[in-house]
Design an enzyme around this catalytic site. Structure first.
Site, mmCIF file in Angstrom:
data_model
loop_
_atom_site.group_PDB
_atom_site.id
_atom_site.type_symbol
_atom_site.label_atom_id
_atom_site.label_comp_id
_atom_site.label_asym_id
_atom_site.label_seq_id
_atom_site.Cartn_x
_atom_site.Cartn_y
_atom_site.Cartn_z
ATOM 1 N N SER A 97 1.061 -1.181 -0.199
ATOM 2 C CA SER A 97 0.133 0.035 0.032
ATOM 3 C C SER A 97 0.842 1.336 -0.045
ATOM 4 C CB SER A 97 -0.886 -0.007 1.287
ATOM 5 O OG SER A 97 -1.943 1.119 1.038
ATOM 6 N N ASP A 237 -4.311 5.666 -2.449
ATOM 7 C CA ASP A 237 -3.070 5.278 -2.160
ATOM 8 C C ASP A 237 -2.760 4.051 -3.178
ATOM 9 O OD1 ASP A 237 -5.005 3.264 -1.313
ATOM 10 O OD2 ASP A 237 -4.261 3.213 0.861
ATOM 11 N N ASP A 239 -2.481 0.676 -3.527
ATOM 12 C CA ASP A 239 -3.658 -0.236 -3.683
ATOM 13 C C ASP A 239 -5.170 0.153 -3.717
ATOM 14 O OD1 ASP A 239 -3.733 -0.019 -0.784
ATOM 15 O OD2 ASP A 239 -3.971 -2.239 -0.390
ATOM 16 N N ASP A 241 -7.456 1.131 -1.769
ATOM 17 C CA ASP A 241 -8.478 0.690 -0.942
ATOM 18 C C ASP A 241 -8.929 2.128 -0.129
ATOM 19 O OD1 ASP A 241 -6.113 0.840 0.736
ATOM 20 O OD2 ASP A 241 -6.777 -0.947 2.025
#
Length: 448
Positions: A97, A237, A239, A241
């Site tokens: 992340s 960010d 990834d 999420d």
């Protein structure tokens, strides 16, 4: 064997010292023993080490007789979605992340995208790996590549009424992570004009680690919003999420105020539903949920707790001020794509700007935002604060750390789950001066 990469909620460590291909293969073997029968979904982020770590993880799973479904380069939420959609036994996203360059990690789920954390199997996997009983032979089971994102994209688009969307201009900053790929796939189905910033996936992160909470990263999004006269901006960010919002003036919108806004958007579609929220900042969320005919439900912060509470309460939506937003129909998982679609729909249907939608809420319940304190003795620091305010007889709640309600102002003070920090949040009922005074007062007490 010490395994410092195993944290409370996921696996995160420096590559190759704390996380490497040998360890990934062993994790695959140990994970296979933890899951019900069925295939395992694997995906990875843009980091340079991620594909090799995923391949090693796959080898361990397949050596244990597990079929692997490889969805390739993706976001964490895609692993969650496909694990549930394909009725897989589990899923793993290889990602670090927003952590530093030399880090990587894994987020693990079992069937229905239920989190695997320290007390639901993660530490059991760690102990198996540490005991060195997770060695494996050659892979015997098959691996299938499944890069078709149609079902995922259709699910995202199902949250909005596209006939009501206006031709908004949106700045999108993927931070050279994976979000840009999904924006490009959604774009043909939406009437928006996209201004793309740091759009191409690049694991070298030429523009810095994709963490929109860092001031230098915020500046690029804010600048683009102002330069292009955009309706609002979104940054993700690595990834994706989590997503973060900027209004048309380039102002960063505190995640707290998005929770109430998204709750109202969901409750308009699913009246009377329950909304789960964290205890750090609450007054705005509770009022907006109740005004929309919903039922607010308090829950300890952290994705494992929020998802579990949402399931037990059959909640339609869950929101944390840390920019994690959870949706019942999305396997109770968090998504960084659904929120911006809902906000775009809200702006389109209301005819109001994002700034206008949040301004009155920010005035009514001003907040400090989360402030972190490095302290040598957390218990002593908290004791100083409680002793100072004890004679004011606040209403106390211990759902997550300590929440103290004084009527016109409140604070939440909690220890970080992952770092040696105390985290402070303060809010008031429409009193910016009181907010500043109390925030400074508590800050001084914590510093001793």
């Amino acid at each position: 064997m010490t395994l410092p990469a195993f944290k409370a909620y996921d696996i995160r460590g420096r590559v190759p010292d704390e996380l490497n291909e040998d360890l990934a293969r062993r994790i695959g073997v140990a994970l296979a023993a933890q899951l019900d029968q069925g295939p395992v979904v694997l995906g990875h982020d843009v980091r340079l080490a991620s594909p090799a770590l995923q391949e090693a993880l796959s080898a361990g799973l397949r050596a244990s007789g597990r079929e692997v479904i490889d969805i390739g380069l993706c976001g964490t939420e895609e692993v969650y979605f496909q694990t549930d959609h394909l009725k897989a036994a589990g899923g793993v996203m290889v990602t670090a992340s927003h952590n530093p360059m030399d880090y990587n990690g894994m987020k693990l789920v079992r069937e229905q995208a239920r989190p695997i954390s320290s007390d639901t199997g993660l530490f059991a996997i760690r102990d198996t790996v540490a005991a060195d009983t997770a060695a494996a032979g050659e892979p015997t089971a098959a691996e299938h590549s499944r890069t078709d994102k149609t079902a995922y994209l259709e699910h995202l688009l199902s949250y909005v009424d596209r006939s009501t969307l206006k031709p908004l201009k949106l700045v999108v900053n993927a931070g050279n992570g994976g979000a840009g790929l999904i924006v490009d796939l959604l774009a043909p189905h939406l009437p928006f004009e996209f201004v793309r910033v740091f759009h191409e996936p690049d694991g070298n992160f030429p523009n810095g680690i994709p963490n929109p909470l860092l001031q230098e990263n915020r500046d690029a999004t804010a600048k683009a919003v102002k330069e292009h006269g955009a309706d609002f901006g979104i940054a993700w960010d690595g990834d994706f999420d989590r997503c973060f919002f900027f209004d048309h003036t380039g102002r960063f919108i505190e995640g707290y105020y998005l929770v109430g806004l998204l709750a109202q958007a969901i409750l308009a579609k699913q009246p009377g539903g329950k909304v789960v929220h964290d205890p750090r900042l609450t007054w705005n969320t509770v009022e907006m949920v109740e005004d929309a005919g919903g039922i607010p439900v308090l829950c300890k912060s952290g994705h494992a707790f929020i998802k579990e509470k949402m399931r037990s309460e059959n909640a339609v939506y869950g929101g944390e001020m840390s920019a994690h937003h959870y949706f019942r129909e999305f396997a109770y998982a968090d998504s960084g794509m659904i929120p911006w679609l809902l906000i775009a729909e809200l702006v389109s249907q209301s005819g109001r700007s994002l700034a206008d939608l949040v301004e009155a809420r920010m005035q009514k319940f001003p907040c400090s935002g989360e402030i972190n304190f490095k302290v040598d003795d957390a218990k002593a620091a908290v004791a100083r604060v409680m002793a100072h305010y004890g004679d004011q007889s606040p209403e106390l709640d211990y759902t997550d750390g300590i929440s103290a309600d004084f009527g016109q102002w409140r604070f939440n003070l909690r220890s970080s789950n992952t770092e040696p920090l105390l985290r402070l949040n303060v809010e008031t009922r429409g009193d910016a001066a009181l907010l500043e005074t109390r925030t400074q007062e508590i800050s001084n007490l914590l510093r001793g």
